[in-house]
Scaffold this active site. Sequence first.
Site, PDB file in Angstrom:
ATOM      1  N   ALA A  44       0.865  -1.181   0.000  1.00  0.00           N
ATOM      2  CA  ALA A  44       0.000   0.000   0.000  1.00  0.00           C
ATOM      3  C   ALA A  44       0.901   1.231   0.000  1.00  0.00           C
ATOM      4  O   ALA A  44       2.059   1.154   0.425  1.00  0.00           O
ATOM      5  CB  ALA A  44      -0.879  -0.013   1.243  1.00  0.00           C
ATOM      6  N   GLY A  55       0.602  -4.974   0.769  1.00  0.00           N
ATOM      7  CA  GLY A  55      -0.556  -5.066  -0.132  1.00  0.00           C
ATOM      8  C   GLY A  55      -0.222  -5.750  -1.448  1.00  0.00           C
ATOM      9  O   GLY A  55      -1.111  -6.306  -2.103  1.00  0.00           O
ATOM     10  N   GLU A  69      -0.497  -9.347  -0.633  1.00  0.00           N
ATOM     11  CA  GLU A  69      -1.931  -9.609  -0.433  1.00  0.00           C
ATOM     12  C   GLU A  69      -2.639  -9.720  -1.789  1.00  0.00           C
ATOM     13  O   GLU A  69      -3.487 -10.593  -2.002  1.00  0.00           O
ATOM     14  CB  GLU A  69      -2.541  -8.504   0.429  1.00  0.00           C
ATOM     15  CG  GLU A  69      -2.029  -8.557   1.863  1.00  0.00           C
ATOM     16  CD  GLU A  69      -2.523  -7.402   2.721  1.00  0.00           C
ATOM     17  OE1 GLU A  69      -2.194  -6.240   2.396  1.00  0.00           O
ATOM     18  OE2 GLU A  69      -3.244  -7.654   3.694  1.00  0.00           O
ATOM     19  N   GLU A  81       4.218  -4.930   7.272  1.00  0.00           N
ATOM     20  CA  GLU A  81       3.390  -3.910   7.934  1.00  0.00           C
ATOM     21  C   GLU A  81       3.770  -3.691   9.390  1.00  0.00           C
ATOM     22  O   GLU A  81       3.693  -2.570   9.902  1.00  0.00           O
ATOM     23  CB  GLU A  81       1.901  -4.301   7.849  1.00  0.00           C
ATOM     24  CG  GLU A  81       1.281  -4.120   6.462  1.00  0.00           C
ATOM     25  CD  GLU A  81       1.459  -5.295   5.532  1.00  0.00           C
ATOM     26  OE1 GLU A  81       2.301  -6.188   5.828  1.00  0.00           O
ATOM     27  OE2 GLU A  81       0.770  -5.346   4.508  1.00  0.00           O
TER      28      GLU A  81
HETATM   29  N1  COA Z   1       4.577   3.196  -0.608  1.00  0.00           N
HETATM   30  C1  COA Z   1       4.955   4.374  -1.142  1.00  0.00           C
HETATM   31  N2  COA Z   1       6.125   4.548  -1.782  1.00  0.00           N
HETATM   32  C2  COA Z   1       6.913   3.469  -1.906  1.00  0.00           C
HETATM   33  C3  COA Z   1       6.575   2.221  -1.386  1.00  0.00           C
HETATM   34  C4  COA Z   1       5.335   2.097  -0.717  1.00  0.00           C
HETATM   35  N3  COA Z   1       4.902   0.935  -0.212  1.00  0.00           N
HETATM   36  N4  COA Z   1       7.575   1.348  -1.646  1.00  0.00           N
HETATM   37  C5  COA Z   1       8.503   2.043  -2.326  1.00  0.00           C
HETATM   38  N5  COA Z   1       8.115   3.333  -2.468  1.00  0.00           N
HETATM   39  C6  COA Z   1       8.811   4.417  -3.157  1.00  0.00           C
HETATM   40  C7  COA Z   1       9.989   4.936  -2.322  1.00  0.00           C
HETATM   41  O1  COA Z   1       9.537   5.858  -1.357  1.00  0.00           O
HETATM   42  C8  COA Z   1      10.822   5.565  -3.413  1.00  0.00           C
HETATM   43  O2  COA Z   1      10.227   6.773  -3.779  1.00  0.00           O
HETATM   44  P1  COA Z   1      11.149   8.105  -4.002  1.00  0.00           P
HETATM   45  O3  COA Z   1      12.070   7.726  -5.115  1.00  0.00           O
HETATM   46  O4  COA Z   1      10.173   9.171  -4.366  1.00  0.00           O
HETATM   47  O5  COA Z   1      11.861   8.324  -2.708  1.00  0.00           O
HETATM   48  C9  COA Z   1      10.635   4.616  -4.591  1.00  0.00           C
HETATM   49  O6  COA Z   1       9.422   3.921  -4.341  1.00  0.00           O
HETATM   50  C10 COA Z   1      11.745   3.595  -4.729  1.00  0.00           C
HETATM   51  O7  COA Z   1      11.867   2.912  -3.502  1.00  0.00           O
HETATM   52  P2  COA Z   1      13.253   2.759  -2.691  1.00  0.00           P
HETATM   53  O8  COA Z   1      12.919   2.543  -1.257  1.00  0.00           O
HETATM   54  O9  COA Z   1      14.139   3.902  -3.028  1.00  0.00           O
HETATM   55  O10 COA Z   1      13.830   1.439  -3.374  1.00  0.00           O
HETATM   56  P3  COA Z   1      14.869   0.418  -2.726  1.00  0.00           P
HETATM   57  O11 COA Z   1      15.284  -0.475  -3.844  1.00  0.00           O
HETATM   58  O12 COA Z   1      15.937   1.140  -1.972  1.00  0.00           O
HETATM   59  O13 COA Z   1      14.014  -0.424  -1.634  1.00  0.00           O
HETATM   60  C11 COA Z   1      12.084  -1.638  -0.871  1.00  0.00           C
HETATM   61  C12 COA Z   1      12.979  -1.268  -2.053  1.00  0.00           C
HETATM   62  C13 COA Z   1      10.898  -2.419  -1.402  1.00  0.00           C
HETATM   63  C14 COA Z   1      12.876  -2.505   0.130  1.00  0.00           C
HETATM   64  C15 COA Z   1      11.599  -0.365  -0.139  1.00  0.00           C
HETATM   65  O14 COA Z   1      11.073   0.512  -1.115  1.00  0.00           O
HETATM   66  C16 COA Z   1      10.526  -0.578   0.898  1.00  0.00           C
HETATM   67  O15 COA Z   1      10.805  -1.068   1.975  1.00  0.00           O
HETATM   68  N6  COA Z   1       9.257  -0.230   0.580  1.00  0.00           N
HETATM   69  C17 COA Z   1       8.166  -0.295   1.504  1.00  0.00           C
HETATM   70  C18 COA Z   1       7.669  -1.715   1.640  1.00  0.00           C
HETATM   71  C19 COA Z   1       6.543  -1.803   2.668  1.00  0.00           C
HETATM   72  O16 COA Z   1       6.726  -1.544   3.844  1.00  0.00           O
HETATM   73  N7  COA Z   1       5.357  -2.180   2.185  1.00  0.00           N
HETATM   74  C20 COA Z   1       4.211  -2.380   3.006  1.00  0.00           C
HETATM   75  C21 COA Z   1       3.352  -1.182   2.993  1.00  0.00           C
HETATM   76  S1  COA Z   1       1.894  -1.450   3.990  1.00  0.00           S
END
Ligand code: COA
Length: 260
Positions: A66, A111, A114, A134
């Site tokens: 999400a 999500g 999910e 989460e």
């Molecule tokens: N919601 C909103 N934005 C997200 C996102 C999410 N779930 N997951 C990634 N992004 C965005 C990042 O903020 C970043 O945006 P920006 O370039 O404007 O800063 C972009 O996507 C790229 O992500 P980044 O974190 O830079 O990539 P990475 O390769 O370093 O890391 C992940 C990848 C997946 C490990 C990391 O993005 C992450 O932990 N995401 C969240 C996962 C999460 O907690 N999901 C559950 C949500 S309920």
Amino acid sequence: MAFQNLLTEDRGAVRVITVNRPDKLNALNRATLTELHLAFDQAAADDAIRAVVLRGAGEKAFVAGADIAELAGLSAVQARDLSRHGQRLMSKVERLGKPVIAMIGGWALGGGLELAMCCHLRVASEKAKLGLPEITLGVLPGFGGTQRLLRLAGRGAALELTLTGAPIDAARAHALGLVTRVVAPDQLEAETMKLAEQLATLAPQAVRAILDTALVGGESAIDVGLEFETQAFGVCFSTEDMREGTTAFLEKRKPAFSGR
Ligand code: COA
């Protein structure tokens, strides 16, 4: 209708739906959830479509969850409303009546996992990483993840993934029954499409019956599931496709199923 956050493409009888926010790793904001509702309604209503592939744009992610930027500002009432919106989408996909394959090329988190879990089959690249992080945000999965993971992989795995929030690789996900097939990254699209095209040639009423038996049986006592199977089996014998399938076998030719 043109979508802002999705791409859709028909390859024969297979509809490919792509979540298209690669700069945000295809994170599901509310607008994207709403578009997915519409895209799956359209896929369900179109008789020419017999299977759906759901994927994310870009190399890095299926869907990274999400949209956390949106989650951060929600009130409790808005969060409950979002959870219902997401859960209804997941149930819609699960009950589509046509096979839906999640093609998981990279991150399938929160999500995103999910969404993948409500699909009927999940094909993952060896590079894919799956998880429910989460808890690291101080919340729990809200689009059905606590329940579907429990049913797919059992209580131990479900609690491990939801409590630690740590992602697992494709091999472990396969061992847990969380993904149905793991393939080399450069084969992911070809293998997924091959599977979808194969499913799209099958008799749609029988396919639907199989999907329904899994849904009903997964939530019922075995006698209820067996009775549902018996009724569905009988109904198949009223279809032209059943006559075509059995006749084609006896005539040593490939069947051509019409959906009638
Ligand atoms: N919601 C909103 N934005 C997200 C996102 C999410 N779930 N997951 C990634 N992004 C965005 C990042 O903020 C970043 O945006 P920006 O370039 O404007 O800063 C972009 O996507 C790229 O992500 P980044 O974190 O830079 O990539 P990475 O390769 O370093 O890391 C992940 C990848 C997946 C490990 C990391 O993005 C992450 O932990 N995401 C969240 C996962 C999460 O907690 N999901 C559950 C949500 S309920």
